[in-house]
Design an enzyme around this catalytic site. Structure first.
Site, short mmCIF file in Angstrom:
data_model
loop_
_atom_site.label_atom_id
_atom_site.label_comp_id
_atom_site.label_asym_id
_atom_site.label_seq_id
_atom_site.Cartn_x
_atom_site.Cartn_y
_atom_site.Cartn_z
N CYS A 1 15.68 -3.94 29.38
CA CYS A 1 16.25 -2.64 29.02
C CYS A 1 15.77 -2.16 27.66
O CYS A 1 15.61 -0.95 27.43
CB CYS A 1 17.78 -2.73 28.96
SG CYS A 1 18.54 -3.88 30.08
N CYS B 1 20.21 -0.36 27.15
CA CYS B 1 21.21 -0.99 28.00
C CYS B 1 22.56 -0.27 27.90
O CYS B 1 22.82 0.50 26.99
CB CYS B 1 21.35 -2.46 27.67
SG CYS B 1 22.20 -3.39 28.97
N LYS C 1 25.92 -0.21 27.08
CA LYS C 1 26.82 0.23 26.00
C LYS C 1 26.06 0.85 24.84
O LYS C 1 26.65 1.54 24.00
CB LYS C 1 27.66 -0.95 25.47
CG LYS C 1 28.43 -1.69 26.54
CD LYS C 1 29.24 -0.77 27.43
CE LYS C 1 29.77 -1.49 28.64
NZ LYS C 1 28.74 -1.95 29.59
N GLU D 1 33.30 -6.71 32.59
CA GLU D 1 32.94 -6.24 33.92
C GLU D 1 32.99 -7.41 34.90
O GLU D 1 32.77 -8.55 34.51
CB GLU D 1 31.54 -5.63 33.91
CG GLU D 1 31.45 -4.34 33.14
CD GLU D 1 30.04 -3.75 33.12
OE1 GLU D 1 29.11 -4.44 33.59
OE2 GLU D 1 29.87 -2.63 32.63
N SER E 1 31.03 -3.21 36.87
CA SER E 1 29.66 -2.77 36.60
C SER E 1 29.35 -1.53 37.42
O SER E 1 29.93 -1.29 38.49
CB SER E 1 28.69 -3.89 36.98
OG SER E 1 27.37 -3.41 37.04
#
Length: 574
Positions: free
Chosen positions: A56, A129, A131, A451, A477
């Site tokens: 990511c 990614c 957050k 998650e 998720s």
């Protein structure tokens, strides 16, 4: 844009670059190779969430170099810095996931502190990614200096035996492996094929959901959030973003001019229209909080309720982000929503034009079937639904995209952590028709609101995705599918009803009516509340403990400070 025409009289960098008293400060800038002319220009922070934790983020540092060239070409002086990222795919399924949501706050705080400490005049933020996207946007709105958001781009889909796969398939393969449907060799083949390039998870999971939000809310340039990470055209967007932020300085267009209530409603609309991640119902209130706007889970759910689901994207649909970009990108999606009255077209964006003006030259692509016209949707109601009832007075959220059954009722099976539930699922120690309850996983009780993808994916891999329901005061998720309800509030750790239910209590969920109820009277719930005792977590020190002391409810975005409504000064105006 000629930065020499931009006076520093009201820019933050005057405190470190202007006047005899700032000679020591300027000496540090000279030490880094800056010229007197560069020091006299606006200083632009180029913040990147680069790290080597996951694909990511791995391309962000290279992309940041192109942004810097764009800033310099427009006569600004870029100053690059990095912040953290916790990557959910690697943090998932163990205690590391408690760091994930906390990292959103750390990202926003660290960008704020770096910008404040060095008096930068504008911000270009790159994130990859889950957050890191809302964390970077929160920092932009909090600081309120001219800002542009850049998404690092999605990963390319993997290819496994003639079909496209994503990391979601790997998580679900674990469930298949647990029941003997696939063996060790096939699991290895899937895990080695799923992630073939740099970029964030390729389906409409949280990263791509929040990337779609970034364009719809107006903080990112049109088309920039759809281009996959490996595509060379990303450099055009990066360079243009560096140039454009200088124009925003000159015009004094700031994030709070852009992030209005109407823009937040636009953002919620594209989440629902794409069957996006339920995490957006946590992040949009948090972004709104930074602007001093009250926009909670119920406000988000009200938009979801009236928005058609039109983008056939995984995990509920067939396609990945690359496919939507090649079909016409996020502007194609927004164009049909705008044309049919689902978006506010008069919202200003980082282009300096309104959303409607940005869409003027976007034409519909009849040769694709990734995005449906808004008047011919996949389903008439949105891909995400808000719930409320005596089990969740502060609300809950469920993704219904791709689901055929929208009602479920069954006896509760209670677990006080994700690990307990995952163990039961792995051992097949549950029954069809049950409602699995995972509690004490909320923002304060986890701490960190984990998650539950490992558990939900294992259920789906075992062929039980539609045969049980799962509810939690934690999160799911964006890759989760099945009847999974998250953000149940108040959370168990503060005495919420989810902490009072017992095995066998009948829970009913109706995603058509938007209700979640447990078959207990108010009197019975009150009696159980009297004997309820708070639980201590294993986190009695450190960053996660600090987070638990400050964090608020999921309904309001799980934020940790009073927000713009309480501020007495704005950084941009120092």
């Amino acid at each position: 844009m000629d930065a020499k025409a931009i006076s520093k009289a009201k820019l933050p960098s005057r405190y470190v670059t202007v006047g005899p008293a700032r000679a020591p400060h300027r000496s540090y800038l000279y030490a880094m190779g800056l010229s007197a002319a560069e020091i006299a220009q606006p200083l632009v922070g180029v913040a990147s969430c680069w790290n080597e934790a996951a694909p990511c983020n791995i391309s962000l540092m290279r992309q940041a170099q192109v942004v810097k060239k764009g800033v310099a070409a427009a006569n600004g002086t870029p100053r690059e810095f990095c912040t953290i990222t916790v990557t959910d795919g690697i943090a998932m399924g163990h205690q590391g996931m408690k760091s994930s949501l906390v990292s959103r706050e750390v990202i926003a705080d660290s960008v704020e502190l770096t910008m404040r400490g060095h008096c930068y005049d504008a911000l270009v933020g790159l994130a990859g990614c889950d957050k890191s996207l809302p964390g970077m946007m929160m920092a932009m709105v909090r600081l309120n200096v001219p800002s542009i958001f850049i998404y690092g781009g999605s990963i390319l889909p993997g290819s496994y035996r003639g079909r496209q796969i994503t990391v979601q398939d790997v998580f679900e393969a674990v469930g298949q492996h647990s029941v003997g449907t696939i063996g060790d060799a096939e699991l290895l083949e899937i895990e080695q094929a799923a992630c073939p390039s740099a970029g964030s998870c390729g389906a409409q999971f949280t990263a791509n959901t929040m990337a779609t939000v970034a364009e719809a809310i107006g903080l990112a340039l049109p088309y920039s959030c759809g281009a996959p990470a490996p595509y060379e055209m990303r450099d055009r967007f990066n360079f243009a973003s560096g140039e454009k932020v200088m124009e925003l300085i000159a015009k004094n267009i700031r994030p709070r001019d852009i992030v209005t209530r109407e823009a937040l409603e636009n953002a919620a609309t594209v989440v629902s229209a794409t069957g996006g991640s339920t995490n957006a119902a946590l992040h949009l209130p948090a972004i709104a909080h930074e602007a001093g706007i009250k926009f909670d889970l119920f406000d988000v759910a009200a938009i979801f309720e009236k928005t058609p689901y039109i983008a056939d994207l995984k995990p509920g649909g067939r396609y990945v982000a690359k496919d939507m970009f090649e079909a016409g990108g996020i502007p194609l999606l927004m164009k049909t929503l705008l044309d049919h009255g689902y978006l506010h077209g008069d919202c200003i964006t980082v282009t300096g034009r309104t959303l409607a003006e940005n869409m003027e030259h976007v034409s519909w692509n009849d040769s694709q079937d990734v995005v449906r016209p808004a008047n011919r949707p996949i389903t008439k109601t949105g891909g995400v639904v808000g719930l409320k009832g005596n089990l969740a007075p502060e609300g809950a959220i469920v993704k219904v995209a791709g689901m055929s059954e929208l009602k479920f009722s069954g006896p509760a099976r209670c677990f006080d952590s994700e690990e307990e539930c995952f163990e039961a699922v792995t051992q097949r120690n549950y029954r069809e028709g049950e409602v699995l309850v995972i509690r004490y996983e909320g923002p304060r009780g986890g701490p960190g609101m984990r998650e539950m993808l490992s558990t939900t994916a294992a259920l789906y891999g075992q062929g039980m995705g539609g045969k049980v329901a799962l509810i939690t005061d934690g999160r799911f998720s964006g890759a989760t599918r099945g009847f999974c309800i998250g953000h149940v509030g108040p959370e168990a750790a503060v005495g919420g009803p989810i902490g009072l239910i017992k095995d066998g209590d009948v829970i009913s969920i109706d995603a058509v009516k938007g209700t979640i109820e447990v078959a207990l009277s108010d009197a019975e719930l009150a009696a159980r509340a009297k004997s309820w005792m708070p639980r201590e977590t294993d986190y009695q020190s450190g960053a996660i403990w600090k987070y638990a002391q400050a964090v608020g409810s999921a309904r309001d975005g799980a934020v940790t400070h009073p927000g713009a409504a309480k501020e007495t000064h704005c950084y941009a105006d120092i």
